[in-house]
Design a protein around this motif. Sequence first.
Motif, PDB file in Angstrom:
ATOM      1  N   UNK A 180      -5.238   8.350  -0.921  1.00 55.09           N
ATOM      2  CA  UNK A 180      -6.344   7.415  -1.085  1.00 55.09           C
ATOM      3  C   UNK A 180      -5.796   6.011  -0.879  1.00 55.09           C
ATOM      4  N   UNK A 181      -6.311   5.313   0.118  1.00 51.72           N
ATOM      5  CA  UNK A 181      -5.771   4.012   0.521  1.00 51.72           C
ATOM      6  C   UNK A 181      -6.763   2.911   0.162  1.00 51.72           C
ATOM      7  N   UNK A 182      -6.269   1.912  -0.549  1.00 59.41           N
ATOM      8  CA  UNK A 182      -7.099   0.767  -0.920  1.00 59.41           C
ATOM      9  C   UNK A 182      -6.317  -0.520  -0.717  1.00 59.41           C
ATOM     10  N   UNK A 183      -7.016  -1.562  -0.258  1.00 62.20           N
ATOM     11  CA  UNK A 183      -6.370  -2.872  -0.153  1.00 62.20           C
ATOM     12  C   UNK A 183      -6.234  -3.483  -1.537  1.00 62.20           C
ATOM     13  N   UNK A 184      -5.049  -4.018  -1.815  1.00 54.79           N
ATOM     14  CA  UNK A 184      -4.834  -4.688  -3.091  1.00 54.79           C
ATOM     15  C   UNK A 184      -5.543  -6.037  -3.066  1.00 54.79           C
ATOM     16  N   UNK A 185      -6.485  -6.254  -3.975  1.00 50.72           N
ATOM     17  CA  UNK A 185      -7.296  -7.476  -3.908  1.00 50.72           C
ATOM     18  C   UNK A 185      -6.498  -8.751  -4.101  1.00 50.72           C
ATOM     19  N   UNK A 186      -5.339  -8.652  -4.765  1.00 44.68           N
ATOM     20  CA  UNK A 186      -4.575  -9.864  -5.039  1.00 44.68           C
ATOM     21  C   UNK A 186      -3.730 -10.320  -3.848  1.00 44.68           C
ATOM     22  N   UNK A 187      -3.678  -9.493  -2.778  1.00 41.20           N
ATOM     23  CA  UNK A 187      -2.876  -9.833  -1.607  1.00 41.20           C
ATOM     24  C   UNK A 187      -3.793 -10.339  -0.496  1.00 41.20           C
ATOM     25  N   UNK A 188      -3.658 -11.612  -0.072  1.00 40.87           N
ATOM     26  CA  UNK A 188      -4.501 -12.127   1.017  1.00 40.87           C
ATOM     27  C   UNK A 188      -4.155 -11.445   2.336  1.00 40.87           C
ATOM     28  N   UNK A 189      -5.148 -11.328   3.204  1.00 43.21           N
ATOM     29  CA  UNK A 189      -4.931 -10.671   4.488  1.00 43.21           C
ATOM     30  C   UNK A 189      -3.889 -11.395   5.330  1.00 43.21           C
ATOM     31  N   UNK A 190      -3.730 -12.694   5.100  1.00 39.45           N
ATOM     32  CA  UNK A 190      -2.773 -13.478   5.887  1.00 39.45           C
ATOM     33  C   UNK A 190      -1.323 -13.152   5.531  1.00 39.45           C
ATOM     34  N   UNK A 191      -1.103 -12.496   4.380  1.00 38.25           N
ATOM     35  CA  UNK A 191       0.260 -12.197   3.941  1.00 38.25           C
ATOM     36  C   UNK A 191       0.761 -10.948   4.652  1.00 38.25           C
ATOM     37  N   UNK A 192       1.086 -11.079   5.927  1.00 38.82           N
ATOM     38  CA  UNK A 192       1.426  -9.941   6.768  1.00 38.82           C
ATOM     39  C   UNK A 192       2.681  -9.237   6.282  1.00 38.82           C
ATOM     40  N   UNK A 193       3.647  -9.997   5.772  1.00 37.29           N
ATOM     41  CA  UNK A 193       4.913  -9.398   5.373  1.00 37.29           C
ATOM     42  C   UNK A 193       4.839  -8.748   3.995  1.00 37.29           C
ATOM     43  N   UNK A 194       3.759  -8.954   3.298  1.00 37.20           N
ATOM     44  CA  UNK A 194       3.606  -8.341   1.980  1.00 37.20           C
ATOM     45  C   UNK A 194       3.230  -6.875   2.139  1.00 37.20           C
ATOM     46  N   UNK A 195       3.030  -6.195   1.033  1.00 37.01           N
ATOM     47  CA  UNK A 195       2.575  -4.808   1.057  1.00 37.01           C
ATOM     48  C   UNK A 195       1.159  -4.789   0.500  1.00 37.01           C
ATOM     49  N   UNK A 196       0.175  -4.999   1.358  1.00 38.27           N
ATOM     50  CA  UNK A 196      -1.189  -5.211   0.879  1.00 38.27           C
ATOM     51  C   UNK A 196      -1.980  -3.960   0.553  1.00 38.27           C
ATOM     52  N   UNK A 197      -1.388  -2.777   0.741  1.00 40.30           N
ATOM     53  CA  UNK A 197      -2.135  -1.541   0.539  1.00 40.30           C
ATOM     54  C   UNK A 197      -1.588  -0.746  -0.636  1.00 40.30           C
ATOM     55  N   UNK A 198      -2.500  -0.253  -1.441  1.00 41.34           N
ATOM     56  CA  UNK A 198      -2.152   0.660  -2.524  1.00 41.34           C
ATOM     57  C   UNK A 198      -2.512   2.077  -2.082  1.00 41.34           C
ATOM     58  N   UNK A 199      -1.552   2.968  -2.168  1.00 37.02           N
ATOM     59  CA  UNK A 199      -1.772   4.357  -1.751  1.00 37.02           C
ATOM     60  C   UNK A 199      -1.490   5.272  -2.932  1.00 37.02           C
ATOM     61  N   UNK A 200      -2.512   5.974  -3.373  1.00 38.62           N
ATOM     62  CA  UNK A 200      -2.340   6.999  -4.395  1.00 38.62           C
ATOM     63  C   UNK A 200      -2.410   8.353  -3.723  1.00 38.62           C
ATOM     64  N   UNK A 201      -1.604   9.295  -4.214  1.00 41.87           N
ATOM     65  CA  UNK A 201      -1.557  10.600  -3.547  1.00 41.87           C
ATOM     66  C   UNK A 201      -1.422  11.729  -4.558  1.00 41.87           C
ATOM     67  N   UNK A 202      -1.901  12.892  -4.152  1.00 40.69           N
ATOM     68  CA  UNK A 202      -1.816  14.080  -4.986  1.00 40.69           C
ATOM     69  C   UNK A 202      -1.885  15.315  -4.114  1.00 40.69           C
TER      70      UNK A 202
END
Length: 200
Positions: free
Chosen positions: A32-54
């Motif tokens: 399940x992939x969600x964008x982390x709301x605290x990370x702006x889209x312009x922050x390309x080098x950051x890790x802007x996606x939260x991935x939960x898995x099961x």
Amino acid sequence: LLGDHIANAISGACPPMHASRLYAPTTHLWLSVRRRPEIPKAAIRAMPWSVQMGLTDRGIEDLGDVISIEPLLASFPDDGTVKRGEGILRIEWEGHRITTADELYHTVWNTVTGATTVAAPIEGTVQRVHGDCKHILSDTFLVEMYVGEESLSEAMQNLVSEGEYTKLVSEGPRGLFADVVAEGDHEADGARVHADAVDR
């Protein structure tokens, strides 16, 4: 010693999660992939996606009864970074399966024990590993990671939609502990034995 980031990653709870999912058909994981709301889209080098898995229902079919879940945290760097294919946790399990029938046609069961390693389907940093749950369901997320745009893009090439995954599962082999729909309707013993399983 493990860094604070990793030491705080273990959680005893296994909360259910409901969201749109993608599927890894070879490992029977959902993501399940969600964008982390605290990370702006312009922050390309950051890790802007939260991935939960099961594990999917098909993946759970290979487990039997869960004995323990061991987070493989000692193998992680202090920042929790893992590469694709690296083990995140190890699930110890045991179960019973029908092997044959005796001369009086009584069903004979064997106890099977084994271990399944959940490997990262994507490169990123591990945020949470649920290492203390004994009842894994298809809505139980076991691992949460933060991932970057490039890693997510690469992983998407090996993920499929729910419809595609359902079709692939229906056409593939059943799990080691899948319900037997009719007496005598079994595959050969070896076809259902998990790579890590050992008959007692």
